[in-house]
Design a protein around this motif. Structure first.
Motif, PDB file in Angstrom:
ATOM      1  N   ARG A  14       8.201  -2.264  -0.019  1.00 53.43           N
ATOM      2  CA  ARG A  14       8.776  -1.207  -0.633  1.00 53.43           C
ATOM      3  C   ARG A  14      10.213  -1.733  -1.247  1.00 53.43           C
ATOM      4  NH1 ARG A  14      12.517   2.870   0.399  1.00 53.43           N
ATOM      5  NH2 ARG A  14      12.510   2.383   2.594  1.00 53.43           N
ATOM      6  N   PRO A  15      10.454  -1.936  -2.506  1.00 56.05           N
ATOM      7  CA  PRO A  15      11.836  -2.215  -2.806  1.00 56.05           C
ATOM      8  C   PRO A  15      12.811  -1.191  -1.985  1.00 56.05           C
ATOM      9  CG  PRO A  15      10.211  -1.991  -4.703  1.00 56.05           C
ATOM     10  CD  PRO A  15       9.507  -1.363  -3.320  1.00 56.05           C
ATOM     11  N   ILE A  16      13.940  -1.890  -1.715  1.00 50.94           N
ATOM     12  CA  ILE A  16      14.948  -0.911  -0.890  1.00 50.94           C
ATOM     13  C   ILE A  16      15.262   0.040  -1.616  1.00 50.94           C
ATOM     14  CG2 ILE A  16      17.059  -2.493  -1.628  1.00 50.94           C
ATOM     15  CD1 ILE A  16      17.799  -2.214   1.504  1.00 50.94           C
ATOM     16  N   GLU A  17      15.624  -0.114  -3.293  1.00 50.97           N
ATOM     17  CA  GLU A  17      16.234   1.166  -3.990  1.00 50.97           C
ATOM     18  C   GLU A  17      15.029   2.238  -4.317  1.00 50.97           C
ATOM     19  OE1 GLU A  17      15.422  -2.122  -4.688  1.00 50.97           O
ATOM     20  OE2 GLU A  17      17.405  -3.230  -5.355  1.00 50.97           O
ATOM     21  N   LEU A  18      13.971   2.056  -3.746  1.00 58.95           N
ATOM     22  CA  LEU A  18      12.792   2.996  -4.648  1.00 58.95           C
ATOM     23  C   LEU A  18      12.682   3.923  -3.123  1.00 58.95           C
ATOM     24  CD1 LEU A  18      10.800   3.966  -6.264  1.00 58.95           C
ATOM     25  CD2 LEU A  18       9.169   2.506  -5.232  1.00 58.95           C
ATOM     26  N   PRO A  19      13.049   5.236  -3.154  1.00 51.13           N
ATOM     27  CA  PRO A  19      12.692   6.187  -2.043  1.00 51.13           C
ATOM     28  C   PRO A  19      11.135   6.005  -1.624  1.00 51.13           C
ATOM     29  CG  PRO A  19      14.037   6.982  -4.189  1.00 51.13           C
ATOM     30  CD  PRO A  19      13.469   5.731  -4.562  1.00 51.13           C
ATOM     31  N   GLU A  20      11.014   6.325  -0.320  1.00 49.89           N
ATOM     32  CA  GLU A  20       9.888   6.331   0.139  1.00 49.89           C
ATOM     33  C   GLU A  20       8.709   7.227  -0.483  1.00 49.89           C
ATOM     34  OE1 GLU A  20       8.189   5.768   4.644  1.00 49.89           O
ATOM     35  OE2 GLU A  20      10.243   6.384   4.373  1.00 49.89           O
ATOM     36  N   ILE A  21       9.114   8.344  -0.849  1.00 53.71           N
ATOM     37  CA  ILE A  21       8.227   9.429  -1.455  1.00 53.71           C
ATOM     38  C   ILE A  21       7.626   9.081  -2.549  1.00 53.71           C
ATOM     39  CG2 ILE A  21       9.282  11.344  -0.165  1.00 53.71           C
ATOM     40  CD1 ILE A  21      10.658  12.146  -2.786  1.00 53.71           C
ATOM     41  N   PHE A  22       8.244   8.078  -3.349  1.00 51.51           N
ATOM     42  CA  PHE A  22       7.913   7.510  -4.606  1.00 51.51           C
ATOM     43  C   PHE A  22       6.855   6.284  -4.315  1.00 51.51           C
ATOM     44  CE2 PHE A  22      11.354   9.797  -6.069  1.00 51.51           C
ATOM     45  CZ  PHE A  22      10.731  10.569  -7.441  1.00 51.51           C
ATOM     46  N   TRP A  23       7.249   5.546  -3.318  1.00 53.69           N
ATOM     47  CA  TRP A  23       6.540   4.438  -2.678  1.00 53.69           C
ATOM     48  C   TRP A  23       5.033   4.850  -2.280  1.00 53.69           C
ATOM     49  CZ3 TRP A  23       5.868  -0.435  -3.360  1.00 53.69           C
ATOM     50  CH2 TRP A  23       5.051  -1.356  -2.213  1.00 53.69           C
ATOM     51  N   ASP A  24       5.181   6.091  -1.603  1.00 49.81           N
ATOM     52  CA  ASP A  24       3.837   6.466  -1.092  1.00 49.81           C
ATOM     53  C   ASP A  24       2.895   6.804  -1.989  1.00 49.81           C
ATOM     54  OD1 ASP A  24       4.601   6.103   1.450  1.00 49.81           O
ATOM     55  OD2 ASP A  24       5.371   8.213   1.974  1.00 49.81           O
TER      56      ASP A  24
END
Length: 209
Positions: free
Chosen positions: A57-67
Motif C-alpha cells: 500500500r502506498p503510504i499516502e493512500l488510506p487503508e480503507i481505500f487500499w482494501d
C-alpha cells in the motif's frame, strides 16, 4: 494477484464475459489470450508489476481505500493528481472533473488509450468514491481549453459523485487525491480520496478564528 475480468450485473449477479472499455468499439470476447496480451502490455508500459513490492500500500493512500482496491483485484496503484476542487469541478451543468495534464504526477494510460483519447474517443472507467461506493460507467475524455493546454476530464456520472452533498461531502476548495489502478482484465479505474486536515491543523485554525 491475477488480473481477471468479471463484471457483476447488479440485477442478476451474473458475470458479463464480454466488454470493451473504449466507447464506440465493438465488444470483444474476453478470452485468456486477450487477457494475457493486455497484461503483457500493461507490464511492458510499466503500469503494473509482477514484483511482490507492487502489492504494498502506498503510504499516502488510506487503508480503507487500499482494501477496496484489493477487493477489485487492483494492481498498479499510482497517484495521478492532488488538487483543490474548483468551482467548475462542482458545477452540475458542466458535470466534469478536470485532470490537468501538467499537474499529473505519474503515467497512468497505455499508448492505446492515449491514442483513443487523441482520436476523441472516451474510455469507460470505474471510480471508487470517497464514500467507498464503486461508481461504474464514467467516461474519461481529453479536453482542450482556450489556452492551448489540454486536460483529461471525468464525465458522464461525475455530477452524481458531487451531488447531493451528503453523498461524499465534497465542496469547492476541498483537497482531493485521484489515484489510478488496473482491475479485472486490466481495466482502468480511479479512486478519489478526500484529504482531511490533521486534527492539530484543524485545532490551530479554530484557535486563530
Amino acid at each position: 494477484m491475477p488480473l481477471l475480468y468479471c463484471e457483476v450485473d447488479k440485477s442478476s449477479c451474473e458475470c458479463n464475459p464480454s466488454r470493451r472499455s473504449i466507447v464506440g468499439e465493438t465488444e470483444m470476447e474476453v478470452n485468456p489470450l486477450f487477457l494475457l496480451a493486455k497484461i503483457s502490455e500493461l507490464v511492458r508500459e510499466g503500469l503494473v508489476s509482477v514484483s511482490p513490492e507492487a502489492q504494498t500500500r502506498p503510504i499516502e493512500l488510506p487503508e480503507i481505500f487500499w482494501d477496496k482496491i484489493l477487493q477489485m483485484h487492483g494492481q498498479g496503484v499510482r497517484l495521478v493528481l492532488q488538487k483543490k476542487l474548483c468551482a467548475s469541478d462542482m458545477d452540475q451543468d458542466k458535470g466534469r472533473l478536470s485532470i490537468p495534464m501538467r499537474q499529473t504526477q505519474e503515467k497512468f494510460l497505455t499508448s492505446e488509450e492515449i491514442q483513443a483519447l487523441d482520436n476523441k474517443k472516451a474510455i469507460t472507467v470505474s471510480l471508487i468514491e470517497p464514500c467507498l461506493h464503486e461508481h461504474r460507467g464514467l467516461h474519461l475524455k481529453k479536453w482542450h481549453n482556450r489556452t492551448n493546454h489540454f486536460s483529461y476530464v471525468l464525465s458522464k456520472g461525475w455530477t452524481a459523485v458531487t451531488h447531493p452533498f451528503e453523498r461524499n461531502k465534497l465542496q469547492v476548495d476541498d483537497l482531493v487525491q485521484l489515484w489510478a489502478f488496473r482491475a479485472y482484465g486490466g481495466d482502468l479505474c480511479f479512486c478519489l480520496v478526500k484529504v482531511e486536515a490533521p486534527p492539530a491543523a484543524v485545532e490551530n485554525v479554530a484557535n486563530h478564528e
